[in-house]
Structures are given as C-alpha cells and as structure tokens.
Design a protein around this motif. Sequence first.
Motif, PDB file in Angstrom:
ATOM      1  N   SER A  71       0.715  -1.381   0.034  1.00 19.16           N
ATOM      2  CA  SER A  71      -0.074  -0.104  -0.009  1.00 19.16           C
ATOM      3  C   SER A  71       0.731   1.385  -0.058  1.00 19.16           C
ATOM      4  O   SER A  71       0.367   2.179  -0.406  1.00 19.16           O
ATOM      5  CB  SER A  71      -0.797   0.328   1.189  1.00 19.16           C
ATOM      6  N   ASP A  72       2.512   1.342   0.470  1.00 20.13           N
ATOM      7  CA  ASP A  72       2.866   2.201   0.698  1.00 20.13           C
ATOM      8  C   ASP A  72       3.638   2.724  -0.228  1.00 20.13           C
ATOM      9  O   ASP A  72       3.546   3.867  -0.877  1.00 20.13           O
ATOM     10  CB  ASP A  72       3.994   2.086   1.891  1.00 20.13           C
ATOM     11  N   TYR A  73       3.687   2.177  -1.303  1.00 18.59           N
ATOM     12  CA  TYR A  73       4.740   2.645  -2.542  1.00 18.59           C
ATOM     13  C   TYR A  73       3.652   2.073  -4.110  1.00 18.59           C
ATOM     14  O   TYR A  73       3.631   3.193  -4.503  1.00 18.59           O
ATOM     15  CB  TYR A  73       5.591   1.075  -3.187  1.00 18.59           C
ATOM     16  N   GLU A  84       8.959   0.669 -17.951  1.00  9.99           N
ATOM     17  CA  GLU A  84       8.115   1.770 -17.745  1.00  9.99           C
ATOM     18  C   GLU A  84       7.832   1.067 -15.388  1.00  9.99           C
ATOM     19  O   GLU A  84       7.810   2.168 -15.057  1.00  9.99           O
ATOM     20  CB  GLU A  84       6.785   1.995 -17.964  1.00  9.99           C
ATOM     21  N   ILE A  85       7.856   0.577 -15.699  1.00  9.26           N
ATOM     22  CA  ILE A  85       8.039  -0.378 -14.231  1.00  9.26           C
ATOM     23  C   ILE A  85       9.499  -0.256 -13.791  1.00  9.26           C
ATOM     24  O   ILE A  85       9.214  -0.145 -12.494  1.00  9.26           O
ATOM     25  CB  ILE A  85       7.663  -2.231 -14.727  1.00  9.26           C
ATOM     26  N   ARG A  86      10.023  -0.484 -13.994  1.00 10.51           N
ATOM     27  CA  ARG A  86      11.265  -0.304 -12.812  1.00 10.51           C
ATOM     28  C   ARG A  86      11.302   0.908 -13.020  1.00 10.51           C
ATOM     29  O   ARG A  86      12.163   1.382 -11.910  1.00 10.51           O
ATOM     30  CB  ARG A  86      12.609  -0.927 -14.411  1.00 10.51           C
ATOM     31  N   ALA A  90       9.585   3.894  -5.232  1.00  7.49           N
ATOM     32  CA  ALA A  90       9.240   3.019  -4.465  1.00  7.49           C
ATOM     33  C   ALA A  90       9.367   1.993  -3.390  1.00  7.49           C
ATOM     34  O   ALA A  90       8.583   2.084  -2.389  1.00  7.49           O
ATOM     35  CB  ALA A  90       8.038   1.888  -5.288  1.00  7.49           C
ATOM     36  N   LEU A  91      10.351   1.894  -3.017  1.00 14.29           N
ATOM     37  CA  LEU A  91      10.635   1.273  -2.205  1.00 14.29           C
ATOM     38  C   LEU A  91      11.859   1.427  -1.246  1.00 14.29           C
ATOM     39  O   LEU A  91      12.359   2.459  -2.384  1.00 14.29           O
ATOM     40  CB  LEU A  91      11.533  -0.241  -2.388  1.00 14.29           C
ATOM     41  N   ALA A  92      11.438   1.755   0.070  1.00 17.19           N
ATOM     42  CA  ALA A  92      13.056   1.899   1.296  1.00 17.19           C
ATOM     43  C   ALA A  92      13.509   1.185   1.896  1.00 17.19           C
ATOM     44  O   ALA A  92      12.039   1.005   2.895  1.00 17.19           O
ATOM     45  CB  ALA A  92      12.335   3.781   1.438  1.00 17.19           C
ATOM     46  N   PRO A  93      14.919   0.812   2.352  1.00 14.78           N
ATOM     47  CA  PRO A  93      14.426   0.347   3.706  1.00 14.78           C
ATOM     48  C   PRO A  93      14.034   1.085   5.256  1.00 14.78           C
ATOM     49  O   PRO A  93      13.464   0.194   5.756  1.00 14.78           O
ATOM     50  CB  PRO A  93      16.029   0.313   3.857  1.00 14.78           C
TER      51      PRO A  93
END
Length: 958
Positions: free
Chosen positions: A539-541, A655-657, A663-666
């Motif tokens: 949900s976050d990303y 596009e996906i990459r 989108a993501l972070a530790p």
Amino acid sequence: MNDEFKTLRKFDAGRDREGFLYSLPALEEQGVGKISRLPVSIRIVLESVLRNCDGKKVRRKDVEALANWSAKSPANEEIPFVVARIVLQDFTGVPLVVDLAAMRSAVQRLGRDPKIIEPLVPVDLVVDHSVQVDFFGSARALELNLDMEFKRNRERYQFLKWGQQAFKTFQLIPPGIGIVHQVNLEYLAKGVLSSQPSTLNSQLFFPDTLVGTDSHTTMINGLGVVGWGVGGIEAEAGMLGQPVYFLTPEVVGVHMSGQLREGVTATDLVLHITQLLRAQKVVGKFVEFYGQGAASLPVPDRATIGNMSPEYGATMGYFPIDQESVDYLRATGRSEEQCLAFENYFRAEKMFGMPLRGEIDYSVHLDLDLGEVQPSVAGPKRPQDRINLPDLGKTFRELLEKPVRDGGYGKQHIDLRQKYLVELNGSAPRNGAMFSTDNKEDQGISPGDELNKIEMIANRPTPDPGKEIESESNEVFMRGRTHIGHGSVLIAAITSCTNTSNPSVMIAAGLLAKKAVERGLRVDPAVKTSLAPGSRVVSDYLQKTGLQKYLDQLGFNLVGYGCTTCIGNSGPLHPNIEKAIHEYDLIAASVLSGNRNFEARVHQHIKANFLMSPPLVVAFALAGRVHINLSHEPLGRDQDGKETFLRDLWPTLSEIRHTMQSALAPETFRKLYRDFANQNPKWNEIPSSAGDVYQWDEKSDYIHEPPFFKNFSMEPGHIEEIRGGRALGIFGDSVTTDHISPAGAIKETSPAGKYLMSRGIQPRDFNSYGSRRGNDLVMTRGTFANVRIKNLMVPGTEGGVTKYFANGEGEQMSIFDAAMKYAETNTPLVILAGHEYGSGSSRDWAAKGTRLLGVKAVVAASFERIHRSNLVGMGVLPLQFAEGTTVQSLALDGSEVFSITGLSDKIRPGQEVMLEIQRQDGQNKSVSVKLRIDTPIEIDYYRHGGILPFVLRQLLSK
C-alpha cells in the motif's frame, strides 16, 4: 554444545565481531564426503544435522550418511532435521495452540507441571487467514472488513492472546499486518541466526531454517532460507523438541539461462515452471535453481517461484544465497550487522554465490531458457494446467463441451453470445461493492449490524443511464443492471502471497489501471473486484507512486491485508447474481493472482477459476469474460467508443523499473514492521485470560478441548490387524485437502451447519470452516463436506454423501452420519482413492477429521507428501496400491468388507501388507498394498496413536 566431528571454527561476523560456526569445509577436510559438490540446500540441512549431533536424536551416522549424499541414488535413510524456528498462520495455528493447551490440561490431570509443554524453538504466528471480502469497491472497505473480522473471530483472538501470555517463545502478529509468507520474507527471516552457548565467549552462528504450517512456507526459499510446509501435527512435534524427519531426497537441478522477454512477468514464469515440474514428477524432491538466469532474477521473482513449490509438488524450490540475497535484506530494512553476518557466514561455509553449470551434482538436470516463457494463465481447476494467454478463449470453449469425466463441464450447443439480465437492486452500479441495505438477510449479515447502514457506491463514475453498449466483450453499462453468461468474470482479485509480495507485478497492475482509467474504461458492475496485498508495504508504494487511485477507480480498492480470495474468503456475490448462476446453470469465472484454484475453493458457485498475474487480473476484469483472445480481441471501448486492446494498456519493463525506483525504501519496512498493535488498535481491545492452563468454556463454538488426550495413558497400544472394515468413501484422482477438509463457507444443510443451528447459531453467523478449526465438533462434521467432492460410492452426486452398509442395500446419508452409525458397532472404516490423494494445502484437519470419523486406513494409488505425513501423525494408516491396481480394476463399489492383514508391532517402513476384500456375493480377493509408513520414527508415531501422544509420553517420562 556438541562437536562430535571437531568442526567448530571461528569466523569474521562483520563489524569487528568474532563468531563461531560448525564448518562444512572442515568436515570435508576430514574426508567425510565430497561436501563442496553437494546441492546448497542439502548442505544447509547437513549443517543442522552436524550441529545437533548428540548421539541420541541425531547420531554420528546421520551426519556421515548425509555428507555422503549420492545424487543418483540417495540413501533410503531418514534425516533428523532440527529447525531453527517455526511459523504459523491462524487457520493452522489456532488448532495447534488448541492441541498445546489440551496437552497442558492432560499433564495437569496427571498431576505434573503443565509448563513442561512449551515450544523449544521460537514460534511466530501471523493472523492472516480470517479476513473476508464482505465490503469492496469502497474507500472504507479495509476498515469495514476489519470490523467484521474482529466481530466474527473475537473468541479465537481471545484464545490466541491467552497463548501469547502462556508460552514464552510464542510471538503473535495481529490481524491487518500482512500474509504470513510475505511477513516472513520481509521481516521475520534473518538469513542467519545466532545463540550464545555458555561454553563459548562469542556467539554461535547458524543458518536460518524453519518449517511452517502452510504449504507456501517455501516462499522463503527465494531468499536462500531452507524451509517448507508441514502439517500442524508435525510442527507441534518440532516445537516440542522433535526433529522433522524426512527421507533423503533427490535434488532436481534446474539450470536457468537467458532472460524474460518484454511483456512476460514473474507470474508467467512460475506458471511455466509449475507445468514443467509437475510433468517431471518432483513430488517429495528438492528443486534447486541455479545458473546465470537464476542469478539475474531479483529475490521477489525467486520468492514467487519458491512460493509455488506445492503446486509443482516439490518439497522446496530453492535458490542459493548470493549478493542479490544480501541486497534484498538491506533493501527491506534489516540491520547492517545482520546483513554482514548473513554474507560472511555463507562465504565462510563456501556456500555464497549462484552455482554455475557443472559445479554441483544433482539427481536430475533440467534446462529452462527464460526467453521461452510466454504470457500465461492456469486453470480452470488446477494450477499446473497452464494455458498460453491467446489460447484461453479457445480452451474455455472446448472445456465447456468436454465431458465431465474428462475434466470438462459437459455443456452442449452453447452460444457464448447469450447473456442473462441481472438487476442489481435497481440502483447505481456498485462495482461489486456491498449491496444496499435491503438485502441484508440474503447476505447472511445481521440486519442490526451498524456496518450495513452504510450505502457503498463505486468510486468509478456512473455511466450515462441511457447508454448501453453490448458487444462480444460483454460491456454493459446500464444503471442498476448487468448481463452475465457462461465465462463471465464475476470475481477479479489481486490477492495471495505468491504475487502481492512482488513489486514488479503489483506496479504493473497499477500502471495498467492508470492507462485504462485515462482512456475512460470501466469494469462491469457484475465483477467483484478486490485488492488484498500481503503487507502494508505494498500500500505504501502504490500510494507513493500514485497508482492506488487508478486501481480504486476500477474497483480494486484495498479490502484487507491477508489471504482472501485465494483461500475461499472471497465473500458473497450479489444474491441476484448467485440466483442467475443457479437458474441458468452458468459456468462463471474468477480471475485471481493466486496459487490455488481447486474446485469450490475460490467460491462455491464459480466453477472456472484462472490464476494469472495482477495486471492480467485487471485486464480480464475490464474484459468481463474469459472466452476472449486478448492478443487480437479488444478488452473494451474507450470513452470515445474506440476499441482498446491489451497491448494498448500493457506497461513496458522500463516503465515498471522506473516506477519501482521511487517506490521502495528500507525505512518503510522498518516503520511498518514495528508497533503492530498500534497499527491495529482493535487488537488491543480484545481481552484475554491468563494462566498456564487454558480454562475451556463449553459454551464456546470456536474453541473446544479436542478428545486426543482424554483418558490418556502412559502405555502405548499395539499395532494390530484391521478386520471387518467398511468403506466410508471411494474417491478418484487429485482429491485435495480442500475436498477433505474445506476452509470456506458452511452450508446450512450440512452436518456442521445443522450442528451449529442446534447450538442456536444462525446461518449468517456460521463464519467459515477455517475460522472454526479450534472446534473438533464442527470440523469432524465438516470432514469430506466439500460441495464438489464426488464419492464414487454414490454415482452422480456431489457433496459429502455416502452409503451406509449394515445389512444388504446401502442407505444414502451424509458421511458424518454414516461414520457415527458405524461407530456404534465399532466398525473400522477405510477410505479408497486414486492418485495424488491429499494434494493442496498442508491442512492438519484433513487428517484429524479423518481420524475422528473412525477411519483406520486410507488406501490410495499415490499420496501427496504432507497429507501422508499428517495421516501417520494422527495414527491413520496410509497404504498404496501396487502400480496398475486401482479401485476400478478391482471393481469396488463400497459394499465390500475390508480387512488389512500383516500388521503387527514388527512392521517395517515400506513393507507389503494384504488388503482382503469380501464382496457381497461371497467372493473374496486379496491384493498386496504398500505400507506408506516411510521412516522408522513413523512406526513409533503410529504405534503410539500419533505424533502428539508419542511426544507427550516422552516428555512425561523424563
């Protein structure tokens, strides 16, 4: 500590830390096997055997036998594997804790300290199977489904809270956090673990290994962690200090080369692998992926492949540890100390890096060129039945008319253009959202429930009420009505641990939704749409990238964090839709990004269920039907009436990459995997009892003390022949644990439904079989109660019925009622079945219910691994027909009397015994069957009446 082979060595654990390990290279230097040629998965098991070699549970010869593993002819020896931890989900976890509580009660009755029953390894239970999709297509769906979940499961959650305070090594992760396998991958798994022995001045490090009470525990294999699914029965023994015993496996090496083509997803890859490995008959084997192609896959793709090991039948689908594994730990918020220890440990053990061709000895070598994988779906009844995406429409048409006996639906002269009008309460389309309040009784929800006072309207715009577009793609946009027919998609669910843990396919789904919304495409109101990710990270990303709002506009609103549609928690369809399905005998469809599509699993009224990637779920929701070739046919019309094709919406890899980079972070993982109770305040409101022994409440219909330890004696019985038995059921091939012990809705007319009504419980409050697994009185009545199970003793019927033979003609009745009548005369019962008996989920109640019905033996053409083990663990005898011998070749109809001779305390694993058959006409026949008690320890389990009595006697004898 044990150091039988003098292999304890120091190593650099990172950050100026010195650690100890049991060195496999040092073992090889002593001439004990060619360990550097062993598959990595075998080496990790070997390390556990070496480290736990105490001369009792694990002997010197166990280490030597595994160190000398032969690729082409593995020794027929059992391996005592001591795992580092255990993971549970709540459907299997609740009955497991019930059994532990019952063992404590039994110990207390014997005047001993009940606290001797305590998990000896860490146990994590994730509550993820209890959420149901009642509300959807609304911004409030998550909140409202969570409210319903807590209302339905309050008793179960109170009991789990008791377990949390009663057992010291038991950690509980509350509802609304995620799916157990994704939580395990993103948070629980450490890669390497450590302890502080009193005899060492530094910590001892060892690989993270586990078993879990869910068959998809193998998802963690993608991170290089050895682990697999076991039944709750076997997990309980492991928790109480018993090794997990299994026969020395073959290891199938799958060499991967090339790379995935544009437009091909990790889901397509895993469906390809599932079909490939099912055909290779890898049941009971380890599968290890290697080569440059495997090295190129990110951990989420590897985890997707590992997750579906049960679908291709392997014990594991394992990827060795390399830099990608370490990078994944860092990216998901693990500490730098943990990451360094993980990498340095495996480098010291010479197990770091993806093996290349020729470096490892495998039992079987297979090749897979990733470039050959095509977009695919699988179904409509089994995950291994892969269909190339362009062929789905043609395949569905063929299956419609194919005879039922050949796996089809037996329809004739079907015109797929024919649709039937369904009125949806005469109000605005709701995108499948919860129906208006005037249908509460039909939904099975109390009219007084405050939740149902909310009128939920779809987020997507309501089309022009005067406009109706009806075409081959079934685009019907008319206020308050829809049209459905054969092949109509009625459920479209982005769900399941397999795919929702993979950011690439989830972001692809969001990008496809974005393009669809921008073109003005809509989803027909007949389609029940839902999004149930495996963790809050998803949900976050999706929020960060701005994609969730587009999914929302197509009806894929967040409905919960947990296993939903994939395990049958899909919730109700609109009552008028269900009525139309019955009235016109429609073969309707579901599309889901799951791993299981067995009959009646997704929804009792939907017979065609197709597995696919999340973006394809969105695409088929837009198309509204499965009899379509998305390569050539439009999936809808845009706001200008122009045909729109899948190729117009499909996102590119770039596009996906690009989207994933932001989108993501530790930090996100660290934030979302702490303070679980604060993320779900409702959990804090649940009261719990205290004390070492659970106070059983006879008024409870969720938690009931099982009869396994009533009148418990310290002396085991003797193994005796089974004589004068009757058949309770005769089943064909591929009978799953879903057939044996369903997890979905409880029918009002079923024995379980009638029992609950006798207790004053109304059908709207039945909940599901899965939620009542802590109550043996419900679950025994639910055994063999799947609405699609076919007992060949009663040809032409479906559901849990049989024939009761006492004198002459058989009387038709429910399987439960027949079992109870046979119990009155102490008549032993047998089950007869075809190939792959017990495939599917690692469902302990499939074995427990079988035992409590009075079944003494199951005779099948072949067994799936976990269910066979569970049967032995419950004291039920598994027997296997000789090759070529079947129920059909023996012409059995269930009227016969059966005896099993050759059984005694001297039986050996795998020996032959005799099945004696006495027919009604007086003729007798005897056939040899194989005893599928596979290991010496299983002889002990069977003689004691199961694993739990065996373990309890061991604990009490100390």
